[in-house]
Design an enzyme around this catalytic site. Structure first.
Site, PDB file in Angstrom:
ATOM      1  CG  HIS A   1      23.174  -1.602  12.167  1.00 17.54           C
ATOM      2  ND1 HIS A   1      24.105  -2.101  13.051  1.00 17.54           N
ATOM      3  CD2 HIS A   1      22.669  -2.663  11.494  1.00 17.54           C
ATOM      4  CE1 HIS A   1      24.159  -3.414  12.911  1.00 17.54           C
ATOM      5  NE2 HIS A   1      23.302  -3.782  11.976  1.00 17.54           N
TER       6      HIS A   1
ATOM      7  CG  HIS B   1      19.028  -4.184   9.581  1.00 16.09           C
ATOM      8  ND1 HIS B   1      18.713  -5.289  10.348  1.00 16.09           N
ATOM      9  CD2 HIS B   1      20.385  -4.136   9.549  1.00 16.09           C
ATOM     10  CE1 HIS B   1      19.812  -5.881  10.765  1.00 16.09           C
ATOM     11  NE2 HIS B   1      20.848  -5.197  10.289  1.00 16.09           N
TER      12      HIS B   1
END
Length: 130
Positions: free
Chosen positions: A9, A78
């Site tokens: 991330h 994501h």
């Protein structure tokens, strides 16, 4: 040459990003030479290199195959949308390179055993982050 890009991330906390980079170095030292000529991190946001920059660097270093492994525990937006979109853009930019998207970390069969091992280690070995 085959490369591994660990897609994380990214964090505003530099130490967290450095932790992912150190993990990549450990993978390279432990298994890289056998399977991957290059192991590096790429971040979705908040840190460098970005996932596209990481793929670009792997290609620049001679990779003709790049495996992108999402370093995520669950299949949120994501994992299900953002990273696949970045991989697709990279495939378009590098049609001569095989760019594959591996399953995300949390879907690996060994994760449940690893979690139990960590929990058992607290009692058996006194491991703690406190």
């Amino acid at each position: 040459m085959k490369a591994l890009l660990v897609a994380a991330h990214g964090s505003r906390r530099t130490a967290s990003n450095d932790e992912v980079i150190r993990l990549c170095k450990r993978i390279q030292e432990e298994k890289g030479g056998e399977e991957f000529g290059v192991v590096m991190a790429g971040f979705l946001e908040l840190a460098q290199p970005s996932i596209p920059e990481g793929i670009e660097e792997c290609v620049r270093l001679g990779a003709d195959q790049v495996v992108v492994l999402p370093y995520f525990l669950s299949a949120g937006r994501h994992v299900s949308e953002d990273i696949p979109a970045e991989v697709e853009k990279a495939r378009t930019a590098h049609p001569h390179v095989s760019i594959q998207l591996a399953p995300y970390l949390g879907s690996a069969p060994g994760v449940s055993r690893l979690l139990v091992d960590l929990a058992e280690g607290v009692e058996k070995n006194g491991y703690s982050t406190e």
